[in-house]
Design a protein around this motif. Structure first.
Motif, PDB file in Angstrom:
ATOM      1  N   THR A   1       0.823  -1.196   0.000  1.00  0.00           N
ATOM      2  CA  THR A   1       0.000   0.000   0.000  1.00  0.00           C
ATOM      3  C   THR A   1       0.861   1.251   0.000  1.00  0.00           C
ATOM      4  OG1 THR A   1      -1.699  -1.204   1.201  1.00  0.00           O
ATOM      5  CG2 THR A   1      -1.886   1.182   1.187  1.00  0.00           C
ATOM      6  N   TRP A   2       1.953   1.227   0.745  1.00  0.00           N
ATOM      7  CA  TRP A   2       2.827   2.387   0.784  1.00  0.00           C
ATOM      8  C   TRP A   2       3.430   2.679  -0.590  1.00  0.00           C
ATOM      9  CZ3 TRP A   2       3.411   6.784   2.582  1.00  0.00           C
ATOM     10  CH2 TRP A   2       4.611   7.490   2.552  1.00  0.00           C
ATOM     11  N   LYS A   3       3.634   1.656  -1.399  1.00  0.00           N
ATOM     12  CA  LYS A   3       4.145   1.897  -2.748  1.00  0.00           C
ATOM     13  C   LYS A   3       3.162   2.741  -3.560  1.00  0.00           C
ATOM     14  CE  LYS A   3       6.879  -2.368  -2.924  1.00  0.00           C
ATOM     15  NZ  LYS A   3       7.032  -3.708  -3.556  1.00  0.00           N
ATOM     16  N   TYR A   4       1.879   2.540  -3.321  1.00  0.00           N
ATOM     17  CA  TYR A   4       0.863   3.367  -3.983  1.00  0.00           C
ATOM     18  C   TYR A   4       0.831   4.764  -3.368  1.00  0.00           C
ATOM     19  CZ  TYR A   4      -0.930  -0.754  -6.372  1.00  0.00           C
ATOM     20  OH  TYR A   4      -1.058  -1.849  -7.188  1.00  0.00           O
ATOM     21  N   ASN A   5       0.799   4.799  -2.033  1.00  0.00           N
ATOM     22  CA  ASN A   5       0.663   6.086  -1.363  1.00  0.00           C
ATOM     23  C   ASN A   5       1.893   6.965  -1.515  1.00  0.00           C
ATOM     24  OD1 ASN A   5      -1.864   5.375  -0.489  1.00  0.00           O
ATOM     25  ND2 ASN A   5      -1.197   4.685   1.526  1.00  0.00           N
ATOM     26  N   LYS A   6       3.066   6.329  -1.641  1.00  0.00           N
ATOM     27  CA  LYS A   6       4.303   7.101  -1.723  1.00  0.00           C
ATOM     28  C   LYS A   6       4.317   7.976  -2.967  1.00  0.00           C
ATOM     29  CE  LYS A   6       8.549   8.159  -0.447  1.00  0.00           C
ATOM     30  NZ  LYS A   6       8.909   9.125  -1.495  1.00  0.00           N
ATOM     31  N   LEU A   7       3.856   7.464  -4.092  1.00  0.00           N
ATOM     32  CA  LEU A   7       3.831   8.265  -5.308  1.00  0.00           C
ATOM     33  C   LEU A   7       2.893   9.456  -5.140  1.00  0.00           C
ATOM     34  CD1 LEU A   7       4.632   8.744  -8.238  1.00  0.00           C
ATOM     35  CD2 LEU A   7       2.727   7.291  -8.919  1.00  0.00           C
ATOM     36  N   ILE A   8       1.728   9.208  -4.553  1.00  0.00           N
ATOM     37  CA  ILE A   8       0.790  10.305  -4.329  1.00  0.00           C
ATOM     38  C   ILE A   8       1.403  11.334  -3.382  1.00  0.00           C
ATOM     39  CG2 ILE A   8      -1.493  10.892  -3.418  1.00  0.00           C
ATOM     40  CD1 ILE A   8      -2.417   8.106  -4.264  1.00  0.00           C
ATOM     41  N   ALA A   9       2.118  10.859  -2.356  1.00  0.00           N
ATOM     42  CA  ALA A   9       2.766  11.779  -1.419  1.00  0.00           C
ATOM     43  C   ALA A   9       3.825  12.617  -2.132  1.00  0.00           C
ATOM     44  CB  ALA A   9       3.392  11.000  -0.261  1.00  0.00           C
TER      45      ALA A   9
ATOM     46  N   GLN B   1       3.807  13.420  -5.315  1.00  0.00           N
ATOM     47  CA  GLN B   1       3.101  14.385  -6.158  1.00  0.00           C
ATOM     48  C   GLN B   1       2.520  15.516  -5.320  1.00  0.00           C
ATOM     49  OE1 GLN B   1       0.330  11.941  -8.376  1.00  0.00           O
ATOM     50  NE2 GLN B   1       1.860  11.425  -9.932  1.00  0.00           N
ATOM     51  N   ARG B   2       2.074  15.183  -4.103  1.00  0.00           N
ATOM     52  CA  ARG B   2       1.552  16.221  -3.204  1.00  0.00           C
ATOM     53  C   ARG B   2       2.624  17.265  -2.900  1.00  0.00           C
ATOM     54  NH1 ARG B   2      -2.237  16.478   0.139  1.00  0.00           N
ATOM     55  NH2 ARG B   2      -2.726  14.282  -0.036  1.00  0.00           N
ATOM     56  N   GLU B   3       3.864  16.809  -2.704  1.00  0.00           N
ATOM     57  CA  GLU B   3       4.945  17.753  -2.413  1.00  0.00           C
ATOM     58  C   GLU B   3       5.092  18.767  -3.545  1.00  0.00           C
ATOM     59  OE1 GLU B   3       8.758  16.441  -1.117  1.00  0.00           O
ATOM     60  OE2 GLU B   3       7.933  14.839   0.120  1.00  0.00           O
ATOM     61  N   ILE B   4       4.934  18.295  -4.776  1.00  0.00           N
ATOM     62  CA  ILE B   4       5.030  19.204  -5.918  1.00  0.00           C
ATOM     63  C   ILE B   4       3.875  20.198  -5.890  1.00  0.00           C
ATOM     64  CG2 ILE B   4       4.994  19.336  -8.438  1.00  0.00           C
ATOM     65  CD1 ILE B   4       6.282  16.533  -8.445  1.00  0.00           C
ATOM     66  N   ILE B   5       2.668  19.720  -5.599  1.00  0.00           N
ATOM     67  CA  ILE B   5       1.506  20.611  -5.500  1.00  0.00           C
ATOM     68  C   ILE B   5       1.703  21.607  -4.358  1.00  0.00           C
ATOM     69  CG2 ILE B   5      -0.970  20.713  -4.966  1.00  0.00           C
ATOM     70  CD1 ILE B   5      -0.430  19.706  -7.752  1.00  0.00           C
ATOM     71  N   ASP B   6       2.197  21.115  -3.202  1.00  0.00           N
ATOM     72  CA  ASP B   6       2.452  22.008  -2.071  1.00  0.00           C
ATOM     73  C   ASP B   6       3.411  23.121  -2.463  1.00  0.00           C
ATOM     74  OD1 ASP B   6       0.847  20.351  -0.621  1.00  0.00           O
ATOM     75  OD2 ASP B   6       2.428  19.516   0.651  1.00  0.00           O
ATOM     76  N   GLY B   7       4.466  22.738  -3.172  1.00  0.00           N
ATOM     77  CA  GLY B   7       5.439  23.739  -3.596  1.00  0.00           C
ATOM     78  C   GLY B   7       4.845  24.754  -4.547  1.00  0.00           C
ATOM     79  N   ARG B   8       4.022  24.285  -5.471  1.00  0.00           N
ATOM     80  CA  ARG B   8       3.385  25.194  -6.425  1.00  0.00           C
ATOM     81  C   ARG B   8       2.424  26.131  -5.709  1.00  0.00           C
ATOM     82  NH1 ARG B   8       3.846  28.507 -10.413  1.00  0.00           N
ATOM     83  NH2 ARG B   8       2.129  28.507 -11.939  1.00  0.00           N
TER      84      ARG B   8
ATOM     85  N   ILE C   1       0.324   5.279 -15.045  1.00  0.00           N
ATOM     86  CA  ILE C   1      -0.896   6.085 -15.221  1.00  0.00           C
ATOM     87  C   ILE C   1      -0.820   7.346 -14.369  1.00  0.00           C
ATOM     88  CG2 ILE C   1      -3.389   6.120 -14.831  1.00  0.00           C
ATOM     89  CD1 ILE C   1      -3.345   3.067 -15.403  1.00  0.00           C
ATOM     90  N   ALA C   2      -0.398   7.188 -13.098  1.00  0.00           N
ATOM     91  CA  ALA C   2      -0.367   8.328 -12.179  1.00  0.00           C
ATOM     92  C   ALA C   2       0.588   9.413 -12.653  1.00  0.00           C
ATOM     93  CB  ALA C   2       0.019   7.863 -10.779  1.00  0.00           C
ATOM     94  N   VAL C   3       1.749   9.025 -13.158  1.00  0.00           N
ATOM     95  CA  VAL C   3       2.725  10.009 -13.636  1.00  0.00           C
ATOM     96  C   VAL C   3       2.200  10.727 -14.876  1.00  0.00           C
ATOM     97  CG1 VAL C   3       5.017  10.272 -14.646  1.00  0.00           C
ATOM     98  CG2 VAL C   3       4.713   8.851 -12.606  1.00  0.00           C
ATOM     99  N   ALA C   4       1.629   9.962 -15.789  1.00  0.00           N
ATOM    100  CA  ALA C   4       1.099  10.571 -17.013  1.00  0.00           C
ATOM    101  C   ALA C   4      -0.037  11.536 -16.692  1.00  0.00           C
ATOM    102  CB  ALA C   4       0.621   9.484 -17.968  1.00  0.00           C
ATOM    103  N   GLU C   5      -0.936  11.126 -15.809  1.00  0.00           N
ATOM    104  CA  GLU C   5      -2.068  11.982 -15.456  1.00  0.00           C
ATOM    105  C   GLU C   5      -1.612  13.223 -14.695  1.00  0.00           C
ATOM    106  OE1 GLU C   5      -5.099  11.791 -16.431  1.00  0.00           O
ATOM    107  OE2 GLU C   5      -4.969   9.845 -17.438  1.00  0.00           O
ATOM    108  N   PHE C   6      -0.555  13.090 -13.898  1.00  0.00           N
ATOM    109  CA  PHE C   6      -0.074  14.242 -13.144  1.00  0.00           C
ATOM    110  C   PHE C   6       0.501  15.302 -14.081  1.00  0.00           C
ATOM    111  CE2 PHE C   6       2.982  16.430 -10.289  1.00  0.00           C
ATOM    112  CZ  PHE C   6       2.080  16.850  -9.325  1.00  0.00           C
ATOM    113  N   LYS C   7       1.138  14.861 -15.146  1.00  0.00           N
ATOM    114  CA  LYS C   7       1.633  15.823 -16.136  1.00  0.00           C
ATOM    115  C   LYS C   7       0.475  16.587 -16.765  1.00  0.00           C
ATOM    116  CE  LYS C   7       5.812  13.227 -17.320  1.00  0.00           C
ATOM    117  NZ  LYS C   7       6.520  12.425 -18.373  1.00  0.00           N
ATOM    118  N   GLU C   8      -0.609  15.872 -17.013  1.00  0.00           N
ATOM    119  CA  GLU C   8      -1.797  16.516 -17.574  1.00  0.00           C
ATOM    120  C   GLU C   8      -2.411  17.495 -16.583  1.00  0.00           C
ATOM    121  OE1 GLU C   8      -3.348  16.242 -20.551  1.00  0.00           O
ATOM    122  OE2 GLU C   8      -1.666  15.051 -21.299  1.00  0.00           O
TER     123      GLU C   8
END
Length: 764
Positions: free
Chosen positions: A597-605, A607-614, A695-702
């Motif tokens: 589960t952490w492997k899934y959540n880690k990517l989202i976490a 991506q959140r850091e990037i959103i937080d920074g923005r 999928i998550a990386v591609a969608e995050f770019k979008e």
């Protein structure tokens, strides 16, 4: 002891590596005490400030001595050497393993004060409001002695009150409240709206509970928007299905599946052609599965209770109601429909964060618990934390008896009642740890049939928690409780005032009885640890049956032949070894679920850091206006001639933050849908986690491109005046109401109570 040290070396623990050094520092601190005792308060404070100047401690031994003398003067509590040693290990970033009743509250306060003296802001993480308020009030004199400030975050505080508390040097707060404040601060449109100031250090009480047991629990901030729920006759139709014929749960009871016969029965009852047609597979079939999950896997008084006409989830790792916790919208609604309650609509998830992702935001994390040793692997794997074992101040006198094993649940339960009756007849106090609310109430009722007065502590009456626990060691007392982790109150022999202490000691101290082994030995030891505090006498005894959950789950597919004796009892080392094996298997399953589960959540976490920074860039600079002006120069020129730059910055900020937040919310919803169906990738021989990442990386770019394009479109058309951007005129208003809750996503919750467990088990 030599063997124990070998174990710790192998595990990478701090038992051998740091004990000698730590004891030497504590010994030195003791020799300094006389000198420091001669100083007045102002001189002692000045000494502490000198020691911690420059952001680090120049002499840890002297700091420990200063803190110890101050504790004696302000709290009338002189720390034991082992408490000073534990304080040192916290200051050096470890999780300390301290037995129940050894004074962790004082240790945490001394460490927090030490960190704060070096200029660091400290969050002392607790498991509930009560402990946050209690510990902050209790330790305020020590903290304020050094000119530092301390406060407690609780659920009832207003945003303005929260700002005041978070401005303190040391903040006590429940992990969920601190997490929700992080989420709310991620939706602000002006920096002045933030309540938190961030922190440098997190000192986590009940560290294994927060960092391991509940690490995957997502905190959710939602906005008002309809959710989905089983509609019409679906709940009634599912009630007519026959277990074994129409549906079957898997061996671990984490999933339940319709059979062909069951699907045909549902299709006939609903008057549809096929549940698996395109018209139904994403709607009707989902709702049927939700209703089936609610019926078969979520059990009243085990996984939830019904109180005041509402479903209240039970936090199984603590045995109390999780006030703010709910299942994901569809499951929550399905349970409400099952119980005949008003079905509450869900909402649009605006943001979410797991407790594990929350904790790794702190530059320094350390903590305390009575059962850290058993969580060594998880603490090291997921947080890079090491465990330091702190010896007891007094030798342990509790006797841990061998398990009593029975063939069936019925025989085991009868033996438990007999054992409690026998002990109670002597006057010795008894604490019984049960697995769930239903079991605690059933056992209490059976004991009352024998005129035994029973105090029950479970999710239905946890408001009386402190009083019930404080009296659990009184003469003749029988206390039946669900999980004891995080209860936060010591059990004193002879009652809260220890009036009958000598008599209880003569009788053998507190008798601790477990009605079953838990799925992890750590929870067993949390219960055991309630007896034998500070050298008190006592004993612990666990009852197990071959029908218990831990045995059926951990021993699935294995057979063991036994010949029960009188009353169904099995006296066999081979069987006890088998039960230990079953528990190790379930512990391994839980660790694997956590890891997957952490492997899934880690990517989202990430991506959140990037959103937080923005978001921070948009809030704190003119980046929003500059970006929009560059992409829509004509509109920028038009507005620049009418409005001040301050107004334009504010309007641009509102526009970009709205679309960035909206895109992030859409992204979370998409990833949730992807993760629920990702196991189907295994059918195509694709690795689910790799596919999810792709999928998550591609969608995050979008996401970034979409947010920017929509921001530019809005900037060109929305009305902007002295009041800012009128987004609501375009139907772009932020939610008029938001609320927070915790999704019950905890793999330690037991059978049927883990959404993530249901998902990950498909591709383990």
């Amino acid at each position: 002891m030599a063997g124990f040290n070998w174990f710790w070396k192998a595990m990478g623990g701090q038992q051998s590596r740091n004990q000698k050094r730590s004891r030497a520092i504590v010994d030195k601190a003791r020799t300094i005490n006389r000198e420091l005792d001669a100083l007045d308060d102002a001189q002692l404070v000045a000494r502490a400030r000198d020691l911690a100047s420059g952001g680090s401690v120049s002499d840890p031994a002297e700091l420990l001595a200063v803190l110890g003398v101050a504790a004696g003067r302000t709290l009338c509590m002189t720390p034991f050497d082992v408490q000073s040693q534990a304080t040192l290990r916290l200051l050096e970033g470890d999780v300390v393993h301290m037995a129940t009743g050894e004074g962790k509250t004082l240790v945490g306060a001394m460490a927090a004060t030490g960190f704060a003296l070096t200029g660091k802001r400290v969050h002392c993480i607790t498991v509930n409001d009560y402990l946050a308020r209690r510990d902050a009030d209790w330790m305020t004199p020590l903290v304020e002695f050094f000119g530092l400030t301390v406060g407690a975050i609780t659920e009832k505080l207003t945003p303005e009150e929260r700002r005041g508390v978070y401005a303190c040097d040391i903040v006590y707060g429940p992990v969920n409240e601190i997490g929700f404040d992080v989420l709310r601060d991620q939706l602000i449109t002006d920096r002045s709206q933030a309540v938190q100031k961030g922190a440098d250090v997190a000192i986590v009480d009940e560290a294994d509970s927060v960092l391991v047991d509940e690490a995957l629990v997502p905190l959710v901030l939602a906005g008002n928007e309809p959710g989905r729920a089983p509609r019409g006759r679906i709940t009634e139709v599912v009630r007519t299905l026959e277990p074994g014929t129409d549906y079957r749960p898997d061996d671990e009871r984490r999933n339940v599946f319709l059979t062909d016969e069951g699907a045909a029965k549902v299709e006939h009852a609903l008057g549809i052609g096929s549940l698996y047609d395109d018209d139904h597979v994403g709607t009707t079939l989902v709702q049927v599965n939700l209703a089936l999950h609610a019926r078969e896997l979520l059990i009243r008084d085990v996984h939830y209770i019904v109180r005041d006409g509402k479903v209240a989830l039970i936090d199984a790792s603590r045995g109390r109601v999780a006030d703010l916790q709910r299942w994901p919208d569809g499951i929550q609604a399905a349970v409400e429909a099952k119980e005949g309650l008003v079905v509450t609509e869900g909402g649009r998830i605006l943001d979410t964060i797991t407790l594990q992702a929350l904790m790794v935001r702190y530059p320094t994390v350390c903590g305390m618990t009575g059962t850290a040793v058993e969580a060594t692997d998880q603490l090291r794997q997921f947080y890079d934390l090491r465990v330091s074992v702190i010896d007891r101040n007094r030798e342990l006198k509790r006797f841990d008896q061998a398990d009593r094993v029975f063939a069936t649940l019925e025989e085991k339960n009868a033996a438990i009642v007999d054992e409690i009756r026998t002990i109670h007849a002597t006057g010795q106090p008894v604490l019984v740890g049960t697995q769930d609310v239903a079991e605690s109430e059933e056992l209490a009722e059976r004991l009352r049939e024998y005129d035994i007065e029973v105090s029950v502590l479970n999710a239905k009456n946890d408001a009386e928690e402190a009083r019930i626990i404080a009296e659990a060691g009184d003469l003749g007392r029988v206390t039946v409780s669900t999980q004891m982790a995080g209860r936060g109150t010591d059990i004193r022999l002879g009652g809260a005032d220890e009036a009958d202490r000598d008599r209880v000691v003569e009788l053998g101290g507190l008798a601790v009885i477990g009605t079953s082994r838990h799925r992890t030995a750590r929870l067993d030891n949390q219960l055991r640890g309630r007896g034998g505090r500070q050298g008190d006498p006592g004993f612990s005894l666990f009852f197990v049956s071959l029908e218990d959950d831990v045995v059926t789950a951990g021993g699935a597919g294995e057979e063991i032949t036994v010949t029960p004796g009188s009353g169904g009892e099995i006296d066999s080392k081979r069987v006890r070894d088998f039960i230990e094996h079953c528990q190790r298997v379930t512990e391994g399953q839980l660790l694997e679920i956590h890891s997957q589960t952490w492997k899934y959540n880690k990517l989202i976490a990430d991506q959140r850091e990037i959103i937080d920074g923005r978001r921070a860039e948009i809030l704190d600079t003119s980046a929003a206006w500059e970006s929009l002006a560059q992409r829509a120069p004509d509109r920028a020129a038009e507005l620049s001639g009418k409005l001040s730059r301050e107004v334009l910055d504010k309007a641009a900020r509102e526009i970009m933050l709205y679309h960035l937040d909206n895109a992030w919310s859409d992204h979370l919803a998409l990833l949730d849908d992807v993760r629920e169906s990702i196991h189907l990738r295994a059918i195509a021989r694709e690795t689910p986690i790799d596919e999810f990442h792709r999928i998550a990386v591609a969608e995050f770019k979008e996401l970034a491109q979409t947010a920017m394009a929509e921001s530019v479109d809005t900037f060109r058309t929305v009305r902007i005046d002295e009041d800012g951007a009128h987004l609501e005129d375009h139907g772009l208003a932020r939610p008029s109401a938001t609320w927070t809750y915790m999704v019950n996503d905890n793999p330690l919750s037991g059978s049927g109570n883990s959404v993530i467990g249901s998902i990950t088990s498909m591709f383990r």
